[in-house]
Structures are given as C-alpha cells and as structure tokens.
Design a protein around this motif. Structure first.
Motif, PDB file in Angstrom:
ATOM      1  N   ASN A   5     -13.878  11.212  -3.792  1.00 39.91           N
ATOM      2  CA  ASN A   5     -13.700  10.316  -2.726  1.00 39.91           C
ATOM      3  C   ASN A   5     -12.139   9.953  -2.325  1.00 39.91           C
ATOM      4  O   ASN A   5     -12.099   9.089  -1.302  1.00 39.91           O
ATOM      5  N   LEU A   6     -11.323  10.628  -3.071  1.00 40.11           N
ATOM      6  CA  LEU A   6      -9.839  10.111  -2.517  1.00 40.11           C
ATOM      7  C   LEU A   6      -9.631  10.726  -1.400  1.00 40.11           C
ATOM      8  O   LEU A   6      -8.330  10.309  -0.693  1.00 40.11           O
ATOM      9  N   GLU A   7     -10.171  11.942  -0.717  1.00 36.39           N
ATOM     10  CA  GLU A   7      -9.971  12.280   0.516  1.00 36.39           C
ATOM     11  C   GLU A   7     -10.159  11.305   1.592  1.00 36.39           C
ATOM     12  O   GLU A   7      -9.362  11.168   2.600  1.00 36.39           O
ATOM     13  N   HIS A   8     -10.880  10.225   1.387  1.00 40.39           N
ATOM     14  CA  HIS A   8     -11.111   9.118   2.352  1.00 40.39           C
ATOM     15  C   HIS A   8      -9.894   8.170   2.253  1.00 40.39           C
ATOM     16  O   HIS A   8      -9.545   7.509   3.266  1.00 40.39           O
ATOM     17  N   LEU A   9      -9.273   8.180   1.065  1.00 44.83           N
ATOM     18  CA  LEU A   9      -8.175   7.229   0.765  1.00 44.83           C
ATOM     19  C   LEU A   9      -6.758   7.810   1.644  1.00 44.83           C
ATOM     20  O   LEU A   9      -6.191   7.299   2.284  1.00 44.83           O
ATOM     21  N   LEU A  72     -11.723   4.152   5.615  1.00 40.69           N
ATOM     22  CA  LEU A  72     -10.825   3.507   4.687  1.00 40.69           C
ATOM     23  C   LEU A  72     -10.991   2.072   5.183  1.00 40.69           C
ATOM     24  O   LEU A  72     -10.791   1.700   6.244  1.00 40.69           O
ATOM     25  N   ALA A  73     -11.161   0.970   4.139  1.00 40.36           N
ATOM     26  CA  ALA A  73     -10.836  -0.412   4.403  1.00 40.36           C
ATOM     27  C   ALA A  73      -9.633  -0.734   3.745  1.00 40.36           C
ATOM     28  O   ALA A  73      -9.531  -0.615   2.419  1.00 40.36           O
ATOM     29  N   VAL A  74      -8.988  -1.644   4.520  1.00 37.30           N
ATOM     30  CA  VAL A  74      -7.569  -2.433   3.981  1.00 37.30           C
ATOM     31  C   VAL A  74      -7.861  -4.034   3.716  1.00 37.30           C
ATOM     32  O   VAL A  74      -8.307  -4.390   5.036  1.00 37.30           O
ATOM     33  N   ILE A  75      -8.096  -4.385   2.730  1.00 32.01           N
ATOM     34  CA  ILE A  75      -8.406  -5.733   2.401  1.00 32.01           C
ATOM     35  C   ILE A  75      -7.378  -6.609   2.060  1.00 32.01           C
ATOM     36  O   ILE A  75      -6.604  -6.465   1.081  1.00 32.01           O
ATOM     37  N   CYS A  76      -7.097  -7.638   3.214  1.00 32.66           N
ATOM     38  CA  CYS A  76      -5.972  -8.513   2.943  1.00 32.66           C
ATOM     39  C   CYS A  76      -6.627 -10.087   3.123  1.00 32.66           C
ATOM     40  O   CYS A  76      -5.758 -10.775   3.727  1.00 32.66           O
ATOM     41  N   ALA A  96     -13.469   4.303   0.121  1.00 33.44           N
ATOM     42  CA  ALA A  96     -12.355   3.852  -0.322  1.00 33.44           C
ATOM     43  C   ALA A  96     -11.765   2.739   0.307  1.00 33.44           C
ATOM     44  O   ALA A  96     -12.075   2.199   1.468  1.00 33.44           O
ATOM     45  N   ALA A  97     -11.182   1.842  -0.732  1.00 34.07           N
ATOM     46  CA  ALA A  97     -10.455   0.478  -0.076  1.00 34.07           C
ATOM     47  C   ALA A  97      -9.351   0.235  -0.786  1.00 34.07           C
ATOM     48  O   ALA A  97      -9.117   0.651  -1.902  1.00 34.07           O
ATOM     49  N   ILE A  98      -8.254  -0.381  -0.158  1.00 32.33           N
ATOM     50  CA  ILE A  98      -7.109  -0.666  -0.585  1.00 32.33           C
ATOM     51  C   ILE A  98      -7.008  -2.458  -0.558  1.00 32.33           C
ATOM     52  O   ILE A  98      -7.195  -2.930   0.450  1.00 32.33           O
ATOM     53  N   ILE A  99      -6.889  -2.869  -1.711  1.00 28.78           N
ATOM     54  CA  ILE A  99      -6.916  -4.283  -1.881  1.00 28.78           C
ATOM     55  C   ILE A  99      -5.573  -4.679  -2.128  1.00 28.78           C
ATOM     56  O   ILE A  99      -4.864  -4.452  -3.259  1.00 28.78           O
ATOM     57  N   LEU A 100      -4.830  -5.354  -0.988  1.00 28.57           N
ATOM     58  CA  LEU A 100      -3.786  -5.980  -1.276  1.00 28.57           C
ATOM     59  C   LEU A 100      -3.745  -7.499  -1.878  1.00 28.57           C
ATOM     60  O   LEU A 100      -2.626  -7.716  -2.249  1.00 28.57           O
ATOM     61  N   THR A 101      -4.522  -7.791  -1.867  1.00 31.21           N
ATOM     62  CA  THR A 101      -4.849  -9.345  -2.438  1.00 31.21           C
ATOM     63  C   THR A 101      -4.370  -9.317  -3.853  1.00 31.21           C
ATOM     64  O   THR A 101      -4.790  -8.430  -4.652  1.00 31.21           O
ATOM     65  N   ALA A 102      -3.847 -10.558  -4.223  1.00 29.63           N
ATOM     66  CA  ALA A 102      -3.354 -10.596  -5.501  1.00 29.63           C
ATOM     67  C   ALA A 102      -4.138 -11.812  -6.187  1.00 29.63           C
ATOM     68  O   ALA A 102      -4.789 -12.506  -5.217  1.00 29.63           O
ATOM     69  N   GLY A 103      -3.941 -12.130  -7.478  1.00 28.93           N
ATOM     70  CA  GLY A 103      -4.604 -13.109  -8.026  1.00 28.93           C
ATOM     71  C   GLY A 103      -6.111 -12.978  -8.617  1.00 28.93           C
ATOM     72  O   GLY A 103      -6.821 -14.161  -8.780  1.00 28.93           O
ATOM     73  N   LEU A 104      -6.557 -11.859  -8.450  1.00 31.44           N
ATOM     74  CA  LEU A 104      -8.119 -11.526  -8.848  1.00 31.44           C
ATOM     75  C   LEU A 104      -8.503 -11.982 -10.334  1.00 31.44           C
ATOM     76  O   LEU A 104      -9.552 -11.896 -10.445  1.00 31.44           O
ATOM     77  N   ASP A 105      -7.346 -11.563 -10.878  1.00 37.91           N
ATOM     78  CA  ASP A 105      -7.725 -11.871 -12.318  1.00 37.91           C
ATOM     79  C   ASP A 105      -7.679 -13.115 -13.112  1.00 37.91           C
ATOM     80  O   ASP A 105      -8.282 -13.755 -13.828  1.00 37.91           O
ATOM     81  N   ARG A 106      -7.146 -14.196 -12.033  1.00 40.73           N
ATOM     82  CA  ARG A 106      -6.995 -15.498 -12.510  1.00 40.73           C
ATOM     83  C   ARG A 106      -8.273 -16.263 -12.074  1.00 40.73           C
ATOM     84  O   ARG A 106      -8.523 -17.689 -12.554  1.00 40.73           O
ATOM     85  N   ILE A 107      -9.006 -15.791 -11.333  1.00 43.48           N
ATOM     86  CA  ILE A 107     -10.325 -16.683 -10.657  1.00 43.48           C
ATOM     87  C   ILE A 107     -11.557 -15.975 -11.147  1.00 43.48           C
ATOM     88  O   ILE A 107     -11.920 -14.902 -11.356  1.00 43.48           O
ATOM     89  N   ARG A 108     -12.581 -17.059 -11.669  1.00 44.96           N
ATOM     90  CA  ARG A 108     -13.728 -16.558 -12.077  1.00 44.96           C
ATOM     91  C   ARG A 108     -14.961 -16.666 -11.120  1.00 44.96           C
ATOM     92  O   ARG A 108     -15.083 -17.738 -10.426  1.00 44.96           O
ATOM     93  N   ASP A 109     -15.769 -15.817 -11.189  1.00 43.73           N
ATOM     94  CA  ASP A 109     -17.048 -16.073 -10.272  1.00 43.73           C
ATOM     95  C   ASP A 109     -18.135 -16.906 -11.240  1.00 43.73           C
ATOM     96  O   ASP A 109     -18.051 -17.330 -12.165  1.00 43.73           O
ATOM     97  N   GLY A 110     -19.265 -17.052 -10.400  1.00 43.25           N
ATOM     98  CA  GLY A 110     -20.310 -17.752 -10.973  1.00 43.25           C
ATOM     99  C   GLY A 110     -20.969 -17.234 -12.148  1.00 43.25           C
ATOM    100  O   GLY A 110     -21.369 -17.941 -12.939  1.00 43.25           O
TER     101      GLY A 110
END
Length: 890
Positions: A5-9, A72-76, A96-110
């Motif tokens: 699926n990298l052709e979509h990126l 392609l989705a760019v998430i900001c 394919a998605a590009i995640i620009l957001t930082a800090g995903l490692d520091r927050i926990r979900d339910g």
C-alpha cells in the motif's frame, strides 16, 4: 508488512487533511497551504467540524462526510482522537496516513494502551500504512505533493532523502533548494511506529524515479529487515547514510572487554559497510558523494596519481590522502622514463607529479596520456591553479575528450574562483567529478574507494563450513548447557578453554590449582617456566590487580607469586571470591603480537565479532574494529585491515610476517561458534598470540544466557548459508545433491550457462544472452537468503569434480507474500525428471516460508515448463503474448 500500500503514500490520487485550519502558523493551516501551493493535481479534502470552507475548499466535518475515500490522509489533530480517526479511515478503505501529531506515547487510552499502540491496532485490520507519528511529513515534487509543514518545498529531481530528524528535514530542504538540488521524494520518518527504514529502502529501491537514496539515521529496530532491505537496495543504486550518535553509550553495561569496546556506533558502521552502503559525516558530504558516485566509473583499485602545476596543491592533496589512509600510486620505471622525455627537467620525478607552473594544455594532455597507461595507477587527480600564461578553459577542453574514452577515473580540481569557473563547468558538464579544493577532490576519491570496498563486502555470502573445519558442536553445547543448569552465566577457565578447543581454536595448556601448595606442585609438573594467574569470578581484568605473573622459573618464585597475589587480593577487597590459580606453561613467542578476538551482542544487530589490540594495552590503545557475522575469510581479512594492527602483522626487517591467515580462521571459527550456540552473549580471547608460527589463545572469558533452540541463526542480522536445506536425492541411478546456491558456485554456474543452447536461454530469459557478465553472475550466485532462494542440482563429473545440472529460483516480495519463480535444466538433461525434483524442492521451501503464492511467466511454446507447472497444480493463463503461471500455497 513492508511495501504494501505504499503506492498510496507516494502517489496518491486524493488527499484528506484531518485537522485542517486557518489559524496562522498552525500545522493544519501550513499543511493545507503547502498542498495547494505545491501544485497537487488531485482533490484535496480539508476535514474540521469548525469550518465550512478553508482556502477556497469545501471543508468536511469528519471522515464519514468525505465524498470519496481519500488515498492519503494527513493527520494534524491533537493526540486524543488519532486512534479513532485512523480506525475511521481504515473502515472507509484509506490505505495510507501521515501522522504529524506528537506525544502519542505519553497518553494512555481506556484500555491502558499508549495512543501509539491504539493507533497501530486501529490500522492493522485494514493494512493502513502509517508514516510517523511526530514527523514533518512527505514531499513528492514530481506530482506536486507537499504533505508536510515544512517552510519550503522541494525541487523535482532524482534523489530520495529519508530522515528520522525533523529539524534536519527542514534544514536540508532549505540547503538543497539554495543549491538547486532536486528530489524524487523527501520523507520525514518521525517515530517509525509502522513504516521504518527497511520499508523505505524496499520501496525506493524499486522506484524508477530515484537514482540514489540518502538517509539520516538515528537508530533502527529490526536489524534483519533493515539489513535485507539495505543489501537489496544497495545492489541496484547508491545508498548513502549519515548516522547520528557516535558516542559509545552502548558499552556501559558490557561485562567483558569486547562488549565495552564494540560500542553501538562501531556496530552501525559495520552494518552500513556490510550492506554495501556508504557512510558520510556531513550533509555536504552526503550530496557531494551522490554526485561523485553518479559521475564516477566503477573504481577498480585504490592507488591515486596526482598531477599538478604547483608543488603546494600537490602536497596538500597527498597530505589529505595520507590522513584518509589512502595510497599514492608508485610510478612505474617506464612511466618515469616517458615523462622524462616530455616534461621539463625540473619536474618532480615522483608522485605527486609537478609539471610546473607554466604547464600548457599540451603538457597536461601528454602527461595524462602517459599516466593512463601506467599499470600501477588506478585513478588520476589533476589539479590546476590559474596562471596568466595558459587559459584554464584550454586545459579543460583538452582533457575532456581524453576522459571520455578511458576506463579509470579522472578527477578534476580547479583551484581558485572566477578564473577557473568556466573550466570547472566544462569538466563538470562532461561528467568528470569536479572539485574546488585538493582536500575535497581527495575526499571524493576516498568515497569511491570506500564505496567499492563496501560493494565488495555486499557480494560476500559466507558459505557453509570448509571441509577441513569440523567443530564438535555436541561438546560445545554440552559445556554451555551444564553451565546454565548450574545457575551460572560465566564459564570457568577450563570450560572456556574446552569450548574454544571444540571449535578448533588453538589454546594454551591450562591447569587449575585451588591452593598455593597445589599451584607450586602443578607448576612443577608442567615444567618451568610458567605463568600463574588469579582465578576469580569477580575479576574481569586480572592484570589490573597484579593477578598475572609471568616467567616463573622455580618452586620458590611460583610460591612467592601466588602468595603475593593472595595478599594483594585481601588488601584490595575482602569480598572478592577466590576460585584458585591458573597455571600455564610460558608460551615463548618473541615478537608475537597480542590480539583481542571476541564476540558481543548488540541490542539491535545481535552478535558482532570484534578484533584488535589485546594484552595489557587493550584499554590504552583504541585500535579495534567490528564486523557482523557470518564471516568468511574475505570478510575476516577486511575486519583485520580496518585496524592499525594489520600493518604490524606484515613482515618488517628481519621479522617474518605473522600468520594472518590463522587469525582469519579464528575469526571465522568464532563466527560459526556464535551462530551455532545461541546462548553465547559475550566472549573474549585476550591475548590471542600470533606470529609466523600461527596463533594460540592464552586466556578466554565467556558469558552465556538461556536461549531458544535455533536462536543462534535467528539472532543474526544477516542470514547465513542455510546448510540445513541440503539433501541428496536419487536421480537416474546416481546421487545428486540439491542445495542452496553458494558464492563459490560461480565458476560452475558459468559453465552450466555455457552448456545451455540459445533456444533454452531465450525460453528462460525471453531474450538472447550470449554470456553472463561478472555482475550478473554475482547476482545469481551471491544471494540474500532472507529474500530469495536458488536451489541447484549438483552432480559429479567423471573426474570427480562437481557440476551444476539445473537451478530453480524464487524471489519473494519484501512482504513475503508472493514469490516469482524460474527454473532451467541443462539442455542435454531435459525430460528426465530433474526439473520435477527442483520444482518440488522450491515449492516445499516457499510453503514453509509462509508465502501465499508462487507466480511465473513463460513463452507459449515453452511446453516443458507449462506441462511441469500443470503437474504441480499451477493455474496457467495467457496474457499479453505470454503465459502466466500461479500456484496458491495458502
């Protein structure tokens, strides 16, 4: 996953910007503006429930409201909603998605997961590929895609740049734009939650728009995936690397010298070399090396001849070459004689060749013509400083035609500014690597040399054990098993000695005494002179506490030495456990070198082999190099060559050369040991003595830890030759060995090719091939067993030699889903069942590897292959003038 699926990126038809905004200097606003201003031709869909229009584009409240599935989705957005957004995108069919957001490692979900883990879990069911998080984004200039928040765009070009550092991304973009350097793609990797360097290398290696791959690395996590992808990419185009982090932080937790000396940067350096890539230190070197390798011919040797119209620039170039461990070419006597006949009497008569400041274009040309015939010169650097006597452009115009028709590299250095600018353009436009200082020109030559060396290492695939090397694996495994069963993790001296002896590494006679009296009695039985060493599980370096005494020649001196050791031990630390004394006969090797050979386990790349200075100077003299196993003799020689010790092993004056081949054998034997015994985590042989008579290990320490069966091979970053796949089969009343191809099969494979009639070659290759080139032969016989497999049937000639009778080959895609196969049997053996044996072997192997299907292609009149494929259940169907073959395995 790898390139799925990298052709979509890299080539999306539409892009959605999740979190688009009109807030000045926000990421969402910057990404949207960059997409619009970059000239992307497909639909752009801003997504934000707070807006109806953004930058003249209709804006949608959420993913569900989009009029079509974005490729392609760019998430900001802020971190919280990212997992949910990814799940929505996947459900809609986005790949394919590009995640620009930082800090995903520091927050926990339910569920207690980090948001990064939750995001990957949301993407996995849909095979949605993620670039990032915490990245700057992606630029593909040729399609106008600037899906980033970089402050500037990229010019179109043929270089791919991949970086873990976001700050470097923006800096290099700015730097490259000011120099009109263009890119096929520009990738900010971020935290590599999904897509990593292995994925990028796999995709870009097959990208026809990319002629070279440039990387800025901080680390990698999946060593074998990275090495396999890097080796495949480096076979097809230059791959250049800046690796950050040269501090040896990885040495802190090491128990033995080898681990402390290896260091993570040395291991990365060894991996980059072994993969055939080129490591550089700076951004400027990175782009300079691309141009150098892009213009240079294949470099054959390492000797440089320097031609200059001034002594100073020539000396500067020679100094730079010496500082880089390069080699000046010695001038052949006949070359000196020819130069004498065409140059003024005052010429230097040595390399660098100073042809004097009044050198005309004719003098340059005639000198170059002579040097290009010198058998001892592998490349020529000509340096010109401007003078009022001769035009620089005249010299350039004279040299350019000569450079076009030669096989060796000519490098130009036009020293100066405006006066030589036109000459520089002439030589550069003609494809001659061109530089403005002697130092830069020499650096370029050394890059050519190092790249050649690394490409040579890339082609090395260590073979199975030599016939004369038969280790006692059972004995070695039993020693390690007993140590772990007793709850220990360090082998005793006798155990370490027995382990090395099981792998045929020469070791000194060693005996253990528990008391001073026993030490004296043992020394007497061995025969004086002896060495006595302290034995304690708490002491790493015996010499540091006076725990080694040599040349003891009597009962009295032996007793005194042992008692003195005990006293020193008690004075230093009362808690140190004493296990006794080691007694060895003195090994008298006047002039012998003390070496260190060892193994340590890198947290990323697994086992590595270290070689260098041993003895008491081990910490004071930083002269060590590392290599990734498996090793063969060629790779072992390369490892030795990267130390200053290499020159000390050569003959000097009346001293004979040391037996460096014996040292190489020890390194290869260690490679096999660590491959076979997965429990070994560290091993030191120090000192390993070597002189003209051979090698002998005087002391060794080994640390072990529990490991699963088969861990020895699985923990290696490079898969070794799979000897376990060899088998002997009955065919036509004779024994035939069916096994994976090996590098040393090259000559037999060439003979096999020559026996094929032209019609069979065309059926296999679809074109006429009269002869295999060296590079083609290398690609066929020196394979990456993690990516492809070639089984050959080996028969015995009447003279007892081996001959190749047939070959079946499968090359898997990077995702290990589909393999493309090919098979060919010697023309005079067709129709006798050999193809069936090879095909069955290949299918069984692909099924065990977990491949989904095998595919192939054949000409319609290749009835033999078509019939064979049908017998094995292949689907056979016509397409575009050929026949497509497909076998579903799972």
């Amino acid at each position: 996953m790898s390139i799925r699926n990298l052709e979509h990126l890299f080539n999306p038809a539409s892009v959605a910007v999740i979190g688009a905004s009109n807030k000045p200097r926000s990421v969402g606003a910057t990404v949207l503006r960059n997409l619009i201003e970059g000239g992307f031709k497909g639909p752009i869909y801003p997504v934000n429930p707070n807006y109806e229009m953004l930058d003249g584009l209709k804006t949608y409240a959420g993913v569900a409201d989009l009029p079509e599935t974005p490729q392609l989705a760019v998430i900001c957005t802020p971190p919280g909603p990212v997992p949910g957004i990814v799940g929505e995108l996947g459900a809609r069919g986005c790949k394919a998605a590009i995640i620009l957001t930082a800090g995903l490692d520091r927050i926990r979900d339910g569920q207690g997961r980090s948001l990064r883990q939750a995001t990957l879990a949301a993407a996995r069911p849909y095979l949605l590929r993620i670039l990032g998080p915490n990245c700057v984004g992606l630029l593909v200039p040729r399609i106008g895609l600037n899906a980033s928040f970089a402050h500037t765009g990229a010019l179109p070009g043929t270089l791919a740049f991949v970086s873990q550092s976001g700050a470097l991304v923006t800096g290099v973009l700015d730097w490259a734009r000011s120099r009109a350097i263009g890119f096929s793609s520009f990738v900010s990797m971020g935290e590599c939650a999904d897509l990593d360097f292995g994925d990028m290398l796999d995709y870009l290696a097959a990208d026809g728009a990319t002629r070279a791959i440039l990387m800025f690395m901080e680390d990698t996590r999946h060593a074998r995936k990275f090495m396999s992808a890097a080796r495949a990419a480096a076979r097809s185009k230059p791959v250049l690397v800046i690796k950050a982090g040269r501090a040896p932080e990885g040495a802190r937790a090491a128990a033995l010298h080898t681990g402390a000396l290896a260091g993570s940067d040395r291991v990365y350096d060894a991996a980059i070399r072994r993969a055939g890539m080129l490591r550089v230190a700076t951004t400027e070197e990175l782009f300079g090396a691309v141009e150098t390798l892009g213009r240079a011919r294949s470099q054959v040797g390492e000797r440089l001849t320097i031609v200059t119209n001034g002594g100073g620039p020539g000396v500067m170039a020679a100094d730079a070459l010496s500082a880089s461990a390069g080699h000046l070419a010695p001038l052949a006597p006949e070359t000196v004689q020819k130069l004498d006949s065409i140059l003024p009497p005052a010429w230097s008569r040595a390399n660098p060749i100073d042809i004097l400041g009044d050198a005309s274009a004719e003098r340059y040309l005639r000198t170059m013509e002579v040097l290009l015939k010198d058998p001892q010169s592998d490349a020529i650097l000509f340096i010109h400083a401007p003078t009022a006597i001769v035009s620089s452009t005249d010299i350039a115009n004279a040299i350019v035609p000569l450079a076009k028709n030669v096989s060796r590299n000519i490098i130009a250095c036009w020293l100066g500014g405006e006066a030589v600018a036109a000459a520089g353009r002439i030589s550069s436009n003609a494809g001659i690597p061109t530089y403005d200082t002697p130092e830069n020109a020499v650096r370029a030559f050394m890059q050519m040399v190092q790249y050649r060396r690394n490409q040579s290492l890339l082609m090395q695939v260590p073979a199975s054990l030599p016939d004369d090397f038969k280790p006692d694996r059972g004995a070695a495994r039993a020693i390690v098993r007993d140590v772990l069963a007793s709850g220990r993790h360090r082998l005793s001296v006798p155990e370490a000695r027995a382990l090395l002896a099981a792998y045929r590494i020469p070791v000194a006679e060693t005996r253990i005494a528990m008391t001073v009296d026993e030490a004296v009695e043992t020394a007497r039985r061995i025969g004086y002179p002896v060495a006595i060493k302290i034995l304690s599980p708490d002491i790493r370096n015996k010499s540091d506490i006076g725990g080694v005494v040599l040349d003891l020649d009597s009962d009295e001196t032996a007793r005194a030495a042992a008692q003195a050791m005990l006293k020193r031990l008690q004075e230093l630390r009362a808690d140190i456990r004493l296990s006794g004394f080691i007694i060895q006969p003195m090994v008298r090797r006047p002039g012998a070198q003390e070496l260190l050979a060892g193994v340590t386990t890198d947290p990323v790349f697994g086992p590595v082999i270290l070689f260098g200075q041993g003895g008491i100077a081990i910490d004071a003299v930083d002269d060590h190099a590392v290599a990734l196993p498996p090793l063969n003799m060629v790779l072992a020689r390369d490892l030795i060559s990267r130390t200053r010790l290499a020159t000390l092993l050569e003959a000097r004056g009346s001293r004979a050369a040391a037996d460096s081949e014996a040292v190489c054998r020890v390194l290869v034997q260690l490679s096999h040991l660590v491959t076979d015994i997965g429990e070994i985590v560290e091993l030191d042989i120090n000192p390993l003595l070597v002189d003209a008579r051979g090698v002998i290990a005087l002391d060794a320490q080994v640390c072990v830890a529990p490991a699963d069966d088969g861990a020895g091979i699985e923990r290696l970053a490079i898969r070794p030759y799979p000897k376990e796949l060899e088998e002997t089969v009955d065919w036509q009343g004779e024994q035939v060995v069916v096994r994976p191809i090996r590098p040393e099969d090259g000559e037999a494979h060439l003979e096999f090719f020559r026996t094929l009639n032209p019609a069979d070659v065309r059926l296999r290759a679809f074109i006429r091939i009269n002869e295999l080139s060296p590079s083609q032969l290398a690609r066929l016989t020196q394979i990456d067993y993690d990516r492809e497999m070639a089984f050959i049937a080996v028969g015995t000639r009447p003279d007892g030699g081996c001959e190749t009778l047939g070959v079946a080959r499968a090359i898997a895609d990077p995702d290990n889903q589909v393999a493309e196969f090919a098979i060919i049997v010697r023309s005079d053996l067709k129709g006798r069942g050999l193809g069936r044996i090879l095909m069955r072997k290949l299918i069984d192997y692909c099924r065990r590897r977990g491949l989904r299907e095998i595919v192939g292609e054949a000409l319609p009149h290749n009835r033999g292959l078509l019939e064979l494929a049908k017998q094995f259940g292949f689907e056979v169907r016509p397409e575009d003038g050929s026949m497509l073959l497909r076998l579903v395995l799972r």
